[in-house]
Design an enzyme around this catalytic site. Structure first.
Site, PDB file in Angstrom:
ATOM      1  N   ASP A 111       2.396  -8.173 -28.590  1.00 11.51           N
ATOM      2  CA  ASP A 111       3.465  -8.584 -29.503  1.00 11.51           C
ATOM      3  C   ASP A 111       4.654  -8.998 -28.648  1.00 11.51           C
ATOM      4  O   ASP A 111       4.582  -8.971 -27.404  1.00 11.51           O
ATOM      5  CB  ASP A 111       3.832  -7.458 -30.468  1.00 11.51           C
TER       6      ASP A 111
ATOM      7  N   TYR B 163       6.100 -20.561 -45.824  1.00 17.40           N
ATOM      8  CA  TYR B 163       5.035 -19.672 -45.363  1.00 17.40           C
ATOM      9  C   TYR B 163       3.704 -20.112 -45.954  1.00 17.40           C
ATOM     10  O   TYR B 163       2.691 -20.246 -45.244  1.00 17.40           O
ATOM     11  CB  TYR B 163       5.357 -18.232 -45.781  1.00 17.40           C
TER      12      TYR B 163
ATOM     13  N   GLY C 146       2.840  -5.467 -36.266  1.00 18.97           N
ATOM     14  CA  GLY C 146       3.159  -5.700 -37.666  1.00 18.97           C
ATOM     15  C   GLY C 146       2.470  -4.727 -38.603  1.00 18.97           C
ATOM     16  O   GLY C 146       1.693  -3.854 -38.187  1.00 18.97           O
ATOM     17  N   GLN C 147       2.749  -4.892 -39.902  1.00 21.32           N
ATOM     18  CA  GLN C 147       2.207  -3.996 -40.927  1.00 21.32           C
ATOM     19  C   GLN C 147       0.686  -3.971 -40.876  1.00 21.32           C
ATOM     20  O   GLN C 147       0.068  -2.906 -40.841  1.00 21.32           O
ATOM     21  CB  GLN C 147       2.674  -4.444 -42.313  1.00 21.32           C
ATOM     22  N   LEU C 148       0.056  -5.127 -40.863  1.00 20.52           N
ATOM     23  CA  LEU C 148      -1.401  -5.212 -40.798  1.00 20.52           C
ATOM     24  C   LEU C 148      -1.899  -4.986 -39.371  1.00 20.52           C
ATOM     25  O   LEU C 148      -2.872  -4.269 -39.145  1.00 20.52           O
ATOM     26  CB  LEU C 148      -1.863  -6.582 -41.306  1.00 20.52           C
TER      27      LEU C 148
ATOM     28  N   GLY D 178       0.283 -10.064 -32.391  1.00 24.43           N
ATOM     29  CA  GLY D 178       1.041  -9.577 -33.534  1.00 24.43           C
ATOM     30  C   GLY D 178       0.605  -8.176 -33.921  1.00 24.43           C
ATOM     31  O   GLY D 178       0.519  -7.836 -35.100  1.00 24.43           O
TER      32      GLY D 178
ATOM     33  N   ARG E 255       7.426  -7.464 -28.279  1.00 21.91           N
ATOM     34  CA  ARG E 255       7.996  -6.300 -27.590  1.00 21.91           C
ATOM     35  C   ARG E 255       6.972  -5.184 -27.547  1.00 21.91           C
ATOM     36  O   ARG E 255       6.156  -5.057 -28.468  1.00 21.91           O
ATOM     37  CB  ARG E 255       9.257  -5.805 -28.330  1.00 21.91           C
TER      38      ARG E 255
END
Length: 324
Positions: free
Chosen positions: A35, A140, A12-14, A9, A37
């Site tokens: 990730d 979530y 992502g933002q983090l 991942g 892509r």
């Protein structure tokens, strides 16, 4: 033993910021970003991984002889409510895949991010303690609460060194919002720099715990660097940065942009925010591994505005160069 890190991942933002920090810490050749892509213009080792595919994770772990995994892939709170069952399936399956691969291939450490979304109406709204009752109201949050218990189970049953942080809302200039309930606190700065009116999906007094990206990354690395015997909490650690409302952000922004305009148009995300804490008690993290935030709202605002102005200015220059 040489440390080889796999970040799942990483786009992502983090993940994008954490991956860079890990590359600086361990060396570019010792961090594998991954990730769904490939990332444009990424300089370093990148592997395409669908984390629901356990065999693909295994291939990368074996190929690079991975010793640490940072599992950041998940569908976030607001996006998750659009497809609850799919969110549960993806968030849990990817975690189980990482835990099982880590157990079977003797991974040294695993990082699993949790969230303040694990808290619900059963937790105190102010100074929510680390051991508060968890009754999350979003899928979530449900997946993160379950994940915390599975992380503890794998530690107690198999001795797998899984470590976790409950992140509040993360504010950063490095990437665009990723579908979370606290993402207004990122988007609002973009609108300020672009001198556009901002439509806020939360009420003006909706106070939530937040943390600046630099503090969030530092907390993550400090937790993972801490001696194993110092990690007393094997579900997840509360960390607090600061707490503020949209109105307080606007007040800070108007010191730099006096004409900044905002409209409050609460939607379903306000109902999510209403069940989350106003502030967090992070005494356990402070006592166990020395956590302490460095940024307040004034310094966050100054840094966000400065960095975003630089980013948009650079984008304009690149666009002009491409046209010429």
């Amino acid at each position: 033993m040489k440390t080889i890190v796999l970040v799942i991942g990483a786009n992502g933002q983090l993940g994008s910021v954490l991956t860079q920090s890990l590359r600086e810490k361990f060396g570019e050749s010792n961090v594998i970003a991954s990730d769904l892509r490939p990332k444009d213009n990424y300089k370093g080792i990148f592997e395409t991984i669908d984390a629901t595919d356990i065999n693909r994770i295994k291939e990368v772990v074996v190929q690079y002889q991975v010793t640490q995994i940072y599992h950041l892939a998940a569908i976030l709170s607001a996006k998750g409510e659009e497809t609850p069952l799919r969110t549960w399936d993806i968030n849990m399956k990817t975690l189980f895949n990482v835990l099982e691969i880590s157990r079977l291939h003797n991974i040294d450490k695993v990082f699993f991010p949790s969230s303040i979304a694990v808290f619900g109406e059963g937790a105190p709204l102010n100074d929510t303690p680390n051991n508060a009752y968890l009754d999350p109201a979003t899928v979530y949050g449900i997946s993160k609460a379950a994940g915390e218990n599975w992380a503890q189970y794998y530690f107690m049953r198999y001795g797998l060194d899984v470590r976790s942080i409950r992140y509040p809302g993360v504010i950063g200039y490095q990437s665009l919002p990723g579908g979370g309930t606290t993402d207004y606190a990122v988007d609002i700065y973009h609108k300020a720099v672009l001198e556009e009116k901002f439509s806020c999906f939360l009420k003006e007094d909706a106070t939530l715990p937040m943390i600046f990206m630099e503090d969030a990354i530092r907390a993550t690395i400090e937790l993972m660097d801490a001696p194993k015997e110092d990690i007393k909490v094997r579900t997840s650690y509360n960390i607090g940065g600061i707490s503020f409302s949209p109105a307080e952000v606007v007040q800070e922004i108007r010191k730099l942009y006096p004409d900044f305009q905002i409209a409050y148009e609460p939607d379903f995300r306000q109902e999510i925010a209403d069940r989350w804490p106003n502030s967090i008690d992070d005494t356990s993290a402070m006592n166990d591994w020395g956590w302490k935030p460095e940024f307040d709202l004034t310094s966050i605002t100054a840094t966000m505005i400065q960095k975003l102005k630089e980013k948009y200015a650079a984008g304009s220059k690149n666009l002009e160069t491409a046209k010429s």
